[in-house]
Design a protein around this motif. Sequence first.
Motif, PDB file in Angstrom:
ATOM      1  N   ARG A 226       0.827  -1.200   0.000  1.00  0.00           N
ATOM      2  CA  ARG A 226       0.000   0.000   0.000  1.00  0.00           C
ATOM      3  C   ARG A 226       0.866   1.257   0.000  1.00  0.00           C
ATOM      4  O   ARG A 226       0.575   2.242  -0.696  1.00  0.00           O
ATOM      5  N   GLY A 227       1.916   1.226   0.795  1.00  0.00           N
ATOM      6  CA  GLY A 227       2.798   2.385   0.874  1.00  0.00           C
ATOM      7  C   GLY A 227       3.478   2.681  -0.454  1.00  0.00           C
ATOM      8  O   GLY A 227       3.554   3.834  -0.880  1.00  0.00           O
ATOM      9  N   SER A 228       3.974   1.642  -1.128  1.00  0.00           N
ATOM     10  CA  SER A 228       4.634   1.858  -2.430  1.00  0.00           C
ATOM     11  C   SER A 228       3.647   2.386  -3.461  1.00  0.00           C
ATOM     12  O   SER A 228       3.987   3.226  -4.297  1.00  0.00           O
ATOM     13  N   LYS A 229       2.392   1.896  -3.383  1.00  0.00           N
ATOM     14  CA  LYS A 229       1.374   2.400  -4.306  1.00  0.00           C
ATOM     15  C   LYS A 229       1.150   3.896  -4.111  1.00  0.00           C
ATOM     16  O   LYS A 229       1.149   4.670  -5.082  1.00  0.00           O
ATOM     17  N   HIS A 230       0.973   4.309  -2.882  1.00  0.00           N
ATOM     18  CA  HIS A 230       0.697   5.720  -2.616  1.00  0.00           C
ATOM     19  C   HIS A 230       1.912   6.595  -2.893  1.00  0.00           C
ATOM     20  O   HIS A 230       1.749   7.751  -3.321  1.00  0.00           O
ATOM     21  N   VAL A 231       3.110   6.085  -2.683  1.00  0.00           N
ATOM     22  CA  VAL A 231       4.313   6.857  -3.015  1.00  0.00           C
ATOM     23  C   VAL A 231       4.369   7.104  -4.525  1.00  0.00           C
ATOM     24  O   VAL A 231       4.632   8.225  -4.977  1.00  0.00           O
ATOM     25  N   LEU A 232       4.106   6.054  -5.311  1.00  0.00           N
ATOM     26  CA  LEU A 232       4.112   6.208  -6.769  1.00  0.00           C
ATOM     27  C   LEU A 232       2.984   7.121  -7.227  1.00  0.00           C
ATOM     28  O   LEU A 232       3.150   7.927  -8.150  1.00  0.00           O
ATOM     29  N   TRP A 233       1.822   6.998  -6.599  1.00  0.00           N
ATOM     30  CA  TRP A 233       0.713   7.900  -6.922  1.00  0.00           C
ATOM     31  C   TRP A 233       1.108   9.355  -6.663  1.00  0.00           C
ATOM     32  O   TRP A 233       0.854  10.230  -7.491  1.00  0.00           O
ATOM     33  N   LEU A 234       1.711   9.601  -5.507  1.00  0.00           N
ATOM     34  CA  LEU A 234       2.090  10.971  -5.151  1.00  0.00           C
ATOM     35  C   LEU A 234       3.171  11.510  -6.084  1.00  0.00           C
ATOM     36  O   LEU A 234       3.146  12.691  -6.456  1.00  0.00           O
TER      37      LEU A 234
END
Length: 467
Positions: A151-159
Amino acid sequence: MSKIPVKNITPDEKSLYVAREKIQVREIHGIFQKIRSYSLWGLMALFFATSWLSWGDRQAILFDLPARQFHFFGITFWPQDFFLLSGLLIISAYGLFTVTNLAGRVWCGYTCPQSSWSFVFMWIEEKTEGTRNKRMKMDKAPMSLEKFLRRGSKHVLWLLLALATGLTFVSYFSPVRELVPNLLTFNLNSWEAFWIGFFGLATYLNAGWLREQVCIHMCPYARFQSVMFDQDTLIVSYDEKRGEGEKGRGARKKGVDPQAEGLGDCIDCSLCVQVCPTGIDIRDGLQYQCIGCALCIDACDSIMDKMGYEPGLVRYTTEHELEGGTTHFMRPRLIGYALVLLLMISGLVYAMVSRTAFELDIIRDRGSLYQLTPNDTVANSYTLEMMNMSQHELEYRIKIEGLKTFISDIPETVILHSNELRAYPFTIEVDPVDLKVSKTDIEIIIYEEATQAEVAREESRFIAPLN
């Protein structure tokens, strides 16, 4: 007369507020998915790369708001050219009307920024959290190290993508080759930082969290698209006659003749629902939530291929075609939209071709109508404003017409730099003997010295005493 089925899917709850059901979209491959992928990545490359293009000593596309100059490759537009923007917006509107009447919501499914960024965010989600089934299991599972990292990697890439989107958008208003170093050195001005943050946050929320909610509840196009549809509009539809047999649709083994079992071709696998980015069931009929992305067509065709059935149970079709008739591409409404669109494009092209890169204005001295000089002449004062809107330094010749004999301190030729605005106060003196009336019309004509071509002319008046 059979029609495309329409089903009322309004929630039965008494409350006006219905909790959103999270949609986990399943990945699918097919011809329409490929077309959308090509258009999506092409638009992304165009958006992110265009701001880095150079034209001469400046950025190719730059909207310089402080200088009120809008550079588009070799052309510079000014606030005086605002009518061209109005024409472009009208053309865009009629282009959307024409395409919608012809092929439904193909704009939404293939080129809309909201859809494009949402599909990229979903692609990132697929790569970081896994397939649809894995994501659904992860939603129900308690927090763990693996879940936190995914989840964290997803949101980092989204940001990061959202930040790049905001930065790129602002780079069309502030030179990108200055903006990026300023960002890396934390030297942005307050407005640049605000708009990068604003558009970055908007992208993160709209494409990452809201997604279909923007298309369903916020986009006005979803509401008024139906007025542009008719029985010959191509839309994604389910062939109910073929899909529903005497016993309806249902599962069966491969190789079973559906007609012998009284079943339609639809095996009720719900794959068309699983791949839909707005979470609708295309088998329920025409719905305003459908964005025309055709993922359900790819999904259904893949199942039809596995079952050995003919493809096209879900397809682009029209109401007339579903009734057994033929589609009429030449119809009054479509012809009307196309003609207006053609006229607007022709008008804009003519305005662009006939547009001169020179602006002229004459302002009379409002302090007095005229002056009597010691030389017994009548003098009028003016201010001549000239603007060179081209990308080159040019020399202009000034000519005054309308008076037989006069004396003026206006220069015969002037040199204006690229995008330079200059004002010349000047006077015209005339012997009263040469004036027959109290008001004489005059014209200031400007010629380009190199080509001797007339670039502008402006009318004014020379005022003298009545006697």
